[in-house]
Design a protein around this motif. Structure first.
Motif, mmCIF file in Angstrom:
data_model
loop_
_atom_site.group_PDB
_atom_site.id
_atom_site.type_symbol
_atom_site.label_atom_id
_atom_site.label_comp_id
_atom_site.label_asym_id
_atom_site.label_seq_id
_atom_site.Cartn_x
_atom_site.Cartn_y
_atom_site.Cartn_z
ATOM 1 N N ILE B 72 15.289 20.879 74.999
ATOM 2 C CA ILE B 72 15.848 20.625 76.338
ATOM 3 C C ILE B 72 17.136 21.429 76.530
ATOM 4 C CG2 ILE B 72 16.988 18.856 77.745
ATOM 5 C CD1 ILE B 72 14.882 16.862 76.611
ATOM 6 N N ASN B 73 17.972 21.471 75.503
ATOM 7 C CA ASN B 73 19.226 22.222 75.628
ATOM 8 C C ASN B 73 18.983 23.716 75.791
ATOM 9 O OD1 ASN B 73 20.712 19.908 75.501
ATOM 10 N ND2 ASN B 73 21.098 20.041 73.300
ATOM 11 N N LEU B 74 18.011 24.243 75.047
ATOM 12 C CA LEU B 74 17.689 25.664 75.174
ATOM 13 C C LEU B 74 17.121 25.972 76.560
ATOM 14 C CD1 LEU B 74 16.111 26.165 71.637
ATOM 15 C CD2 LEU B 74 18.244 27.198 72.441
ATOM 16 N N LEU B 75 16.212 25.107 77.039
ATOM 17 C CA LEU B 75 15.634 25.336 78.364
ATOM 18 C C LEU B 75 16.711 25.227 79.454
ATOM 19 C CD1 LEU B 75 12.212 23.449 78.041
ATOM 20 C CD2 LEU B 75 12.695 25.884 77.684
ATOM 21 N N SER B 76 17.679 24.322 79.266
ATOM 22 C CA SER B 76 18.795 24.202 80.224
ATOM 23 C C SER B 76 19.580 25.507 80.309
ATOM 24 C CB SER B 76 19.750 23.081 79.804
ATOM 25 O OG SER B 76 19.079 21.854 79.721
ATOM 26 N N ARG B 77 19.729 26.175 79.161
ATOM 27 C CA ARG B 77 20.464 27.446 79.134
ATOM 28 C C ARG B 77 19.711 28.570 79.808
ATOM 29 N NH1 ARG B 77 23.740 27.700 73.639
ATOM 30 N NH2 ARG B 77 24.467 25.561 73.611
ATOM 31 N N TYR B 83 26.419 27.689 81.461
ATOM 32 C CA TYR B 83 26.959 26.356 81.727
ATOM 33 C C TYR B 83 27.064 25.480 80.492
ATOM 34 C CZ TYR B 83 26.876 26.957 86.733
ATOM 35 O OH TYR B 83 27.145 27.387 87.998
ATOM 36 N N PHE B 84 26.189 25.705 79.516
ATOM 37 C CA PHE B 84 26.094 24.743 78.436
ATOM 38 C C PHE B 84 26.478 25.294 77.075
ATOM 39 C CE2 PHE B 84 22.892 23.475 81.659
ATOM 40 C CZ PHE B 84 23.559 22.359 82.119
ATOM 41 N N GLY B 85 26.969 26.517 77.020
ATOM 42 C CA GLY B 85 27.400 27.059 75.747
ATOM 43 C C GLY B 85 28.911 27.049 75.639
ATOM 44 N N HIS B 97 20.942 37.106 75.659
ATOM 45 C CA HIS B 97 20.959 35.645 75.586
ATOM 46 C C HIS B 97 19.644 35.050 76.079
ATOM 47 C CE1 HIS B 97 22.443 31.518 76.139
ATOM 48 N NE2 HIS B 97 21.902 31.565 77.325
ATOM 49 N N LEU B 98 19.186 35.508 77.232
ATOM 50 C CA LEU B 98 17.952 34.956 77.798
ATOM 51 C C LEU B 98 16.765 35.214 76.883
ATOM 52 C CD1 LEU B 98 18.155 35.787 81.628
ATOM 53 C CD2 LEU B 98 18.498 33.583 80.508
ATOM 54 N N ARG B 99 16.681 36.448 76.342
ATOM 55 C CA ARG B 99 15.523 36.781 75.491
ATOM 56 C C ARG B 99 15.532 35.936 74.216
ATOM 57 N NH1 ARG B 99 12.771 40.093 78.053
ATOM 58 N NH2 ARG B 99 13.705 41.709 79.369
ATOM 59 N N GLU B 100 16.692 35.808 73.600
ATOM 60 C CA GLU B 100 16.786 35.024 72.371
ATOM 61 C C GLU B 100 16.489 33.550 72.639
ATOM 62 O OE1 GLU B 100 16.481 37.309 69.837
ATOM 63 O OE2 GLU B 100 17.551 35.682 68.834
ATOM 64 N N THR B 101 17.085 33.025 73.711
ATOM 65 C CA THR B 101 16.891 31.610 74.047
ATOM 66 C C THR B 101 15.422 31.338 74.342
ATOM 67 O OG1 THR B 101 19.127 31.556 74.953
ATOM 68 C CG2 THR B 101 17.663 29.759 75.577
ATOM 69 N N ALA B 102 14.805 32.211 75.130
ATOM 70 C CA ALA B 102 13.387 32.032 75.471
ATOM 71 C C ALA B 102 12.515 32.090 74.219
ATOM 72 C CB ALA B 102 12.945 33.089 76.484
ATOM 73 N N ASN B 103 12.825 33.020 73.306
ATOM 74 C CA ASN B 103 12.054 33.133 72.067
ATOM 75 C C ASN B 103 12.111 31.861 71.241
ATOM 76 O OD1 ASN B 103 10.651 35.536 71.775
ATOM 77 N ND2 ASN B 103 12.543 36.681 71.359
ATOM 78 N N ILE B 104 13.312 31.362 71.033
ATOM 79 C CA ILE B 104 13.468 30.171 70.192
ATOM 80 C C ILE B 104 12.859 28.955 70.881
ATOM 81 C CG2 ILE B 104 15.129 28.647 69.058
ATOM 82 C CD1 ILE B 104 17.000 31.019 68.852
ATOM 83 N N ALA B 105 13.126 28.816 72.173
ATOM 84 C CA ALA B 105 12.578 27.676 72.911
ATOM 85 C C ALA B 105 11.051 27.702 72.873
ATOM 86 C CB ALA B 105 13.079 27.686 74.353
ATOM 87 N N GLU C 10 33.672 33.689 66.984
ATOM 88 C CA GLU C 10 32.760 34.704 66.492
ATOM 89 C C GLU C 10 31.443 34.621 67.241
ATOM 90 O OE1 GLU C 10 33.192 35.829 61.794
ATOM 91 O OE2 GLU C 10 31.835 34.262 62.475
ATOM 92 N N GLU C 11 30.922 35.777 67.564
ATOM 93 C CA GLU C 11 29.611 35.813 68.197
ATOM 94 C C GLU C 11 28.608 35.184 67.235
ATOM 95 O OE1 GLU C 11 28.827 37.055 71.288
ATOM 96 O OE2 GLU C 11 26.801 36.352 70.934
ATOM 97 N N LYS C 12 27.911 34.168 67.727
ATOM 98 C CA LYS C 12 26.948 33.529 66.834
ATOM 99 C C LYS C 12 25.541 33.478 67.413
ATOM 100 C CE LYS C 12 30.111 30.681 64.200
ATOM 101 N NZ LYS C 12 30.178 29.621 63.231
ATOM 102 N N GLY C 13 25.300 34.117 68.566
ATOM 103 C CA GLY C 13 23.958 34.080 69.135
ATOM 104 C C GLY C 13 23.667 32.732 69.753
ATOM 105 N N VAL C 14 22.421 32.532 70.115
ATOM 106 C CA VAL C 14 22.084 31.337 70.883
ATOM 107 C C VAL C 14 22.016 30.070 70.046
ATOM 108 C CG1 VAL C 14 20.829 32.542 72.679
ATOM 109 C CG2 VAL C 14 19.643 31.811 70.615
ATOM 110 N N ASP C 15 22.065 30.184 68.745
ATOM 111 C CA ASP C 15 21.936 28.971 67.931
ATOM 112 C C ASP C 15 23.249 28.208 67.832
ATOM 113 O OD1 ASP C 15 22.317 30.098 64.516
ATOM 114 O OD2 ASP C 15 23.332 30.659 66.360
#
Lengths: 335, 335, 335
Positions: B72-77, B83-85, B97-105, C10-15
């Motif tokens: 939920i937190n990743l999808l919110s981002r 807003y949430f980081g 950011h979007l590509r990494e977040t989408a990949n992990i989510a 420090e830059e830590k990426g989306v995690d």
């Protein structure tokens, strides 16, 4: 083909509850859908770029909820040392503990307040940021300077809880686990920041309290000494509410607004007095609703489930009219 | 004899709040009771083996709440980047950011959806698990494909909150900390998964929203554009509720079922329409209760604490009858 | 001059969502206000030293909320193995899992119970602490000895939820995410500790349940088999409440006290029966309030929003009298 099951996770024994989600040794998902993910992200990206009303890319960071929760916890330890840590607090370690806690809380406060000031100014030049950083330090310093008064105020709230709840076994129990006290502690900190003119942060603090306790007190409300909320879930206390001393209330009480006047452009008027004034020594029982800029006179008792939209004189007792229900005998249900 | 006190824990300074419980350097408890613990576990073991109705040993994992909160937190981002980081989101890092977040989510969603599909199928052969893993990828892909529409929908909800609450200082405050918006963001994601036919997961998501905000919206409900819930604690919106556009409601509102018909075996009928339909432009004030498959006509206003079990025409105003309470003067209490 | 902005981190990426707040690479704040911080801490220190009513420096640790949450999670895994972990639970690992979970839960329970016993005795000599440590082991052992009975009891509660809620898709959904069941699981554990005479800890447990679910059940309440609370936010069940078998209730129900008699010194009387008795087979709909030591006869139905302060006979049906509201037609608002 990755099979997304938990046996991919390294065996870690029963302490898995303690580890962070996402730490799992995960194999990346592969397949046709995953391969098409970049297209989807492109469309999301374009949608965000076109977005009008809600700015999505901020040139400065917003306050971060997790850090604010940490700040609240540190400030709680300054106000009530020995209550919220895992270790006993001795005379011998008290001073060290206070100094370290104050230092860390101060630094984090400066950081979060500065974010809020930059955000409110909507300007993020190097100069604006340094000015905000300076101002944030003054705000953090002023807040900690009020802690002696806050300690006195909160001690009164603990006493009020003990005197008001037959189920309370002592004041330590109240400090450690009463949600009404927790909400009030956070509110009283947030209110001081609100009075100092710190934007956004006070509301993020009271919304954390709301999430934690179900008690929603706007940081703009004014609340006198010896206040006690029992149980508390569902309580709402609006922005322009004024509450006197020695007031007690129960779960589900709403002190809200009655109407929402608009200006000549049809936009909501903001900031004017629109919530109740509760004078000293008032008791408001569970699920009562009081709406509008009315005054509940001192010493009054508002009964459970009462719905009130006008003022009452001091020492009034307001109850639901009549039994308010109908009782009839049922035939015994066949089971 | 172990003395189970906190001074066994290594001195760690004030940052102990940040560490995980259970990390403490603990000496194992020893003594006569501990020695008899295996006997107790044997009895628990036998009880679990005999257990009938509630399966206790699953041959496949159930969705894991912590992972779902992370999803939920990743999808919110993805929906509201920046807003949430903890860090500012710049144009320069947005795409990364979007590509990494989408990949992990996506990966985590696949994993949890697959668990739910296997669970619903109650079959955990290697073939069934691979089929479910494939199907999970399609579901995750389809969900992300709806994000442009969701962004548009949620922007409307933010705007509705700003237009509906005189205490709102801006849209960023609403995105960052309004519980009504948080609940709605999670609901709108969960509802799409529900519509796609993903079992269990949507409900786990909305129950997280419920825990976080006190707002309980069943993922099966249908909710139109520009919806705003203020304060929100205690709101219940049932499975077959239908809500139109531009609807506003307050804390404690129940849109529930009135009766629970049973089938010829005496079992509850499930899935049929049993909750209200709320047409466009309706306002429902705090703690109102509307029960049954009734229709609240467009443009109606339902007052605070109203209890309603029948339909009302468009543009009705329903309020509690009369003052609904009795006021009498008390003699001043001696203090 | 430190610029307290997030680009310092420090830059830590989306995690970053997974890391602990406070871990950030922070530069210490420096400046005139920070330099004056020690003065402020000195004043806080003196205020704390002068503090009277609320002891602030405990010579022994209080129970630690995070550890108690961990204990609840471990005990949940003993009662419902396979439901709350990230990994599938197989026959092959079940016994190992149960033994390890019981061992860790036992040790942590001993530690926290001992803290509560020392606190209640207000004595922290080495002898007192060893005596409390011994007694804590007996309490922890006795609690685990009741788990077979608790498993049976909780299975009945799951069944009651399934039979009582048309939206339930199966018993696993109830165990994994129904807040009413979560609150009851924690209550039933806390109640056993309360009956054993363990101080403080049971209340900390039920307040965690309250925070998590919005359902506030005092550990002293007595609740029979097959109990179901649906939705649950705002439910309050007071200390001396007695509830029979097969009772169902909804969100916002209060079973509270009506008056608070004082003793000859004007202090609240504590511990006497002041909450309702609910007999078998009663249904209480949403937001009903029942106050005082009244009896709701078996098989009765209490309607939504009913406010009741007297007893009713078995098989009564109590509803709000009349429509309870006024409907008038509004002129269509200009938009």
């Amino acid at each position: 083909m990755a099979v997304p099951f938990s046996n991919q996770a390294e065996e870690k024994g029963v302490d898995e509850g303690a580890r962070q989600p996402g730490d799992a040794v995960r194999r990346d998902v592969r397949g046709p859908w995953k391969e098409r993910l970049p297209e989807v992200v492109d469309v999301i990206m374009r949608t965000l770029e076109d977005r009008g009303t809600v700015g999505h890319v901020c040139t400065y960071a917003l306050p971060h909820q997790d850090v604010i929760v940490l700040i609240i916890n540190l400030l709680s330890r300054l106000l009530f040392p020995g209550y919220f840590g895992e270790k006993a607090m001795h005379r011998a370690n008290l001073e060290f503990h206070l100094r370290e806690t104050a230092n860390i809380a101060f630094d984090l406060l400066c950081e979060e307040i500065a974010k809020c000031l930059v955000h409110a100014g909507a300007e993020s030049s190097k100069e604006a940021r340094e000015r905000c950083a300076q101002e944030a330090q003054r705000h953090a310093f002023d807040l900690l300077g009020k802690f002696p008064a806050l300690i006195d105020l909160l001690d009164g709230d603990v006493r009020a809880a003990y005197l008001g709840d037959p189920a309370a076994t002592g004041s330590d129990e109240i400090v450690v686990c009463y949600p009404g006290f927790r909400a009030l502690l956070i509110f009283r900190i947030a209110h001081e920041l609100h009075v100092q003119g710190v934007p956004l942060l006070p509301r993020v603090m009271t919304e954390h309290a709301h999430q934690h306790t179900g008690i929603d007190i706007h940081p703009g409300a004014t609340i006198g000494r010896n206040f006690f909320i029992d149980h508390g879930t569902g309580v709402v206390i609006g922005e322009t509410t004024q509450i006197g001393e020695n007031v007690k209330m129960y779960q589900g009480v709403t002190l809200g607004a009655l109407s929402f006047p608009t200006d000549e452009h049809g936009d909501l008027r903001r900031g004017f007095k629109r919530h109740p004034t509760i004078e000293d020594e008032v008791v408001i029982y569970s699920n009562a609703t009081i709406l509008g800029a009315v005054t509940i006179g001192g010493g009054s008792v508002i009964g459970g489930n009462v719905f009130l939209t006008h003022s009452v004189e001091p020492h009034s007792k307001v109850t639901r009219e009549g039994p308010g229900h109908r009782i009839r005998k049922m035939r015994r249900r066949a089971r």
